[in-house]
Design a protein around this motif. Structure first.
Motif, PDB file in Angstrom:
ATOM      1  N   LEU A 165      -2.879 -19.127   9.405  1.00 50.49           N
ATOM      2  CA  LEU A 165      -1.996 -19.133   8.237  1.00 50.49           C
ATOM      3  C   LEU A 165      -2.694 -18.528   7.026  1.00 50.49           C
ATOM      4  O   LEU A 165      -2.113 -17.706   6.302  1.00 50.49           O
ATOM      5  CB  LEU A 165      -1.564 -20.563   7.927  1.00 50.49           C
ATOM      6  N   GLY A 190      -3.152 -14.798   7.351  1.00 53.62           N
ATOM      7  CA  GLY A 190      -1.908 -14.056   7.220  1.00 53.62           C
ATOM      8  C   GLY A 190      -1.299 -14.097   5.834  1.00 53.62           C
ATOM      9  O   GLY A 190      -0.347 -13.353   5.561  1.00 53.62           O
ATOM     10  N   ASN A 191      -1.841 -14.942   4.970  1.00 51.76           N
ATOM     11  CA  ASN A 191      -1.302 -15.073   3.604  1.00 51.76           C
ATOM     12  C   ASN A 191      -2.442 -15.083   2.585  1.00 51.76           C
ATOM     13  O   ASN A 191      -2.644 -16.058   1.853  1.00 51.76           O
ATOM     14  CB  ASN A 191      -0.469 -16.349   3.483  1.00 51.76           C
ATOM     15  N   ASP A 205      -2.897 -13.760  -0.242  1.00 50.76           N
ATOM     16  CA  ASP A 205      -2.572 -13.860  -1.666  1.00 50.76           C
ATOM     17  C   ASP A 205      -2.215 -15.282  -2.074  1.00 50.76           C
ATOM     18  O   ASP A 205      -2.120 -15.589  -3.264  1.00 50.76           O
ATOM     19  CB  ASP A 205      -1.407 -12.927  -2.013  1.00 50.76           C
ATOM     20  N   VAL A 206      -1.994 -16.156  -1.089  1.00 50.55           N
ATOM     21  CA  VAL A 206      -1.588 -17.531  -1.365  1.00 50.55           C
ATOM     22  C   VAL A 206      -2.722 -18.512  -1.103  1.00 50.55           C
ATOM     23  O   VAL A 206      -2.970 -19.424  -1.899  1.00 50.55           O
ATOM     24  CB  VAL A 206      -0.357 -17.920  -0.513  1.00 50.55           C
ATOM     25  N   CYS A 217      -6.147 -23.029  -2.452  1.00 49.68           N
ATOM     26  CA  CYS A 217      -5.102 -22.072  -2.802  1.00 49.68           C
ATOM     27  C   CYS A 217      -5.581 -21.037  -3.815  1.00 49.68           C
ATOM     28  O   CYS A 217      -6.462 -21.310  -4.635  1.00 49.68           O
ATOM     29  CB  CYS A 217      -3.894 -22.812  -3.375  1.00 49.68           C
ATOM     30  N   GLU A 265       4.163 -21.570   6.491  1.00 47.85           N
ATOM     31  CA  GLU A 265       4.314 -20.106   6.529  1.00 47.85           C
ATOM     32  C   GLU A 265       5.535 -19.685   5.714  1.00 47.85           C
ATOM     33  O   GLU A 265       5.457 -18.741   4.906  1.00 47.85           O
ATOM     34  CB  GLU A 265       4.452 -19.638   7.978  1.00 47.85           C
ATOM     35  N   ASN A 266       6.648 -20.386   5.906  1.00 45.88           N
ATOM     36  CA  ASN A 266       7.853 -20.071   5.134  1.00 45.88           C
ATOM     37  C   ASN A 266       7.614 -20.268   3.640  1.00 45.88           C
ATOM     38  O   ASN A 266       8.042 -19.455   2.816  1.00 45.88           O
ATOM     39  CB  ASN A 266       9.017 -20.949   5.592  1.00 45.88           C
ATOM     40  N   ALA A 312       4.739 -20.068   2.079  1.00 46.00           N
ATOM     41  CA  ALA A 312       3.846 -19.005   1.592  1.00 46.00           C
ATOM     42  C   ALA A 312       4.591 -17.699   1.389  1.00 46.00           C
ATOM     43  O   ALA A 312       4.370 -16.981   0.398  1.00 46.00           O
ATOM     44  CB  ALA A 312       2.704 -18.812   2.585  1.00 46.00           C
ATOM     45  N   GLN A 313       5.501 -17.371   2.304  1.00 45.56           N
ATOM     46  CA  GLN A 313       6.276 -16.143   2.178  1.00 45.56           C
ATOM     47  C   GLN A 313       7.175 -16.195   0.948  1.00 45.56           C
ATOM     48  O   GLN A 313       7.329 -15.200   0.230  1.00 45.56           O
ATOM     49  CB  GLN A 313       7.111 -15.932   3.448  1.00 45.56           C
ATOM     50  N   THR A 321       5.027 -15.626  -2.082  1.00 47.47           N
ATOM     51  CA  THR A 321       4.625 -14.226  -2.171  1.00 47.47           C
ATOM     52  C   THR A 321       5.756 -13.379  -2.751  1.00 47.47           C
ATOM     53  O   THR A 321       5.540 -12.528  -3.612  1.00 47.47           O
ATOM     54  CB  THR A 321       4.212 -13.705  -0.786  1.00 47.47           C
ATOM     55  N   ARG A 322       6.972 -13.624  -2.260  1.00 49.30           N
ATOM     56  CA  ARG A 322       8.119 -12.851  -2.768  1.00 49.30           C
ATOM     57  C   ARG A 322       8.373 -13.168  -4.236  1.00 49.30           C
ATOM     58  O   ARG A 322       8.690 -12.273  -5.037  1.00 49.30           O
ATOM     59  CB  ARG A 322       9.369 -13.161  -1.941  1.00 49.30           C
TER      60      ARG A 322
END
Length: 392
Positions: A312, A315-316, A318-319, A334, A381-382, A384-385, A388-389
């Motif tokens: 996780l 894959g993320n 920036d978070v 974080c 994951e959701n 974090a996405q 990011t958005r």
């Protein structure tokens, strides 16, 4: 106008009405996967049948008599804790805060009875030992102490990991060193095994008592019954709470015969501590969590969760920055505000707990299922996405 409940908490806008296993149901019907476990309390999840049965059975016969009399359920739990740990004796409290108060008293009384003026207790930055006068004085941070002076004296505050300062401070005025093997509120910061061994050696060299605060990291949370077992050392005094009651208020202080020698009749007490209801539940929790097969399964699931969290983070980038911790006491360091991650978790039906150093704590029930682990990481994951958005 002040609300009827003193507003000392900035509560999330959630009202839970029932729970089962690792899930909680909100008043509006939404279900949340609980990765906070009441801040590392519900080690067997919500409404565990064995705990419900233990509490119900005891409630049918006796609730409270006070410590003026013998309490069979208390004796059973004390015997079990002595059997499974370094301790020779146990005093039961209702909370970790009360356990801290007794640990401080016990260490100072030990030296007083020996005719020594040792009263200082060394503690470390990032620590959390409860919110009583002794607890906030022990932690020493401005966040904990501002506005509550004058503070209880006799605490020496050192930076976490400053070995040079620790060696300089350890002298014949120091009664005890108090430390969490894994800091919880401080941001899931484990004390390396080598450092814990070094603390034990330092205490032995200078005749200092070692107090371990295992209120949050104890009761199987790190993959052993108590976190210090990983280092192969034992304390003189240990504070426990949270997980031992599985959700019922219960804490305690465990000690060697020598360390507890000053605590004679009349030196300490508790009206509710060690009551039949709490100890009946605590004995059942210890019976389940203290089983070797159960603990082996905790470590297996901890490895699975850690692996998925590392992916996780990768894959993320920036978070999240990193994963830290031990067993099922893990933290996500974080890069965005940890509150953003906690709130995004709420939006995705996942409960986590913020901590210092911009960390989000993950403290699931020790008996959590693999499917729930998978789902929790998917929800993270959701979250974090979405973060990011929102930051794009």
């Amino acid at each position: 106008m002040i609300p009827s409940i003193l507003p000392t908490y900035a509560r999330a806008p959630l009202t839970f009405i029932s729970g089962e296993g690792s899930w909680l149901t909100e008043a509006d019907g939404r279900r949340f996967l609980d990765f906070g476990a009441g801040i590392a309390v519900n080690v067997l999840g919500h409404a565990h049948p064995a705990l419900v049965a233990a509490l119900t059975e005891q409630a049918k016969t006796l609730w409270h008599v006070s410590n003026l009399y013998n309490i069979p359920a208390q004796q059973k739990l004390a015997d079990a804790l002595v059997d499974k740990t370094f301790a020779d004796t146990v005093f039961f409290t209702n909370s970790g805060t009360e356990a801290c108060e007794l640990a401080v008293k016990m260490a100072r009384k030990y030296w007083f009875d020996k005719g020594s003026d040792r009263t200082d207790i060394i503690t470390f930055s990032g620590s959390f030992h409860g919110r009583s006068s002794a607890g906030i004085a022990a932690a020493g941070s401005e966040k904990m102490t501002k506005g509550f002076g004058p503070l209880l004296p006799g605490f020496i505050h050192l930076e976490f990991g400053d070995h040079e300062a620790l060696n300089a401070a350890a002298n014949d005025r120091v009664a005890a060193i108090m430390v969490e093997p894994v800091q919880g509120e401080g941001g899931i910061r484990p004390l390396p095994d080598a450092c814990l061994k070094g603390l034990r050696d330092l205490c032995d060299t200078h005749g200092i008592l070692l107090i371990l605060d295992e209120v949050q990291c104890g009761m199987g949370r790190t993959g052993k019954l108590f976190a210090h077992e990983w280092a192969g050392i034992t304390p003189d005094i240990m504070m426990i709470a949270k997980g031992i009651g599985g959700g019922f208020p219960l804490g305690g202080v465990l000690a060697t015969q020598e360390a507890a020698s000053g605590m004679t009749a009349g030196t300490h007490g508790s009206t509710y501590g060690g009551n039949p209801l709490a100890c009946a539940v605590g004995a059942k929790v210890l019976e389940i969590v203290g089983d070797d097969a159960f603990m082996s399964d905790v470590n297996r699931k901890a490895g699975l969760l850690r692996q998925k969290l590392e992916s996780l983070v990768d894959g993320n980038p920036d978070v999240f920055e990193s994963v830290r911790g031990s067993g099922l006491m893990l933290g996500l360091k974080c890069k965005v505000a940890n509150s953003d991650v906690v709130n995004a978790g709420y939006a995705n039906g996942l409960l986590t707990v913020p901590a210092a150093d911009n960390v989000v704590r993950l403290l699931p029930a020790l008996n959590i299922g693999e499917d729930d682990i998978e789902m929790a990481v998917e929800k993270l994951e959701n979250a974090a996405q979405q973060i990011t958005r929102a930051h794009a």
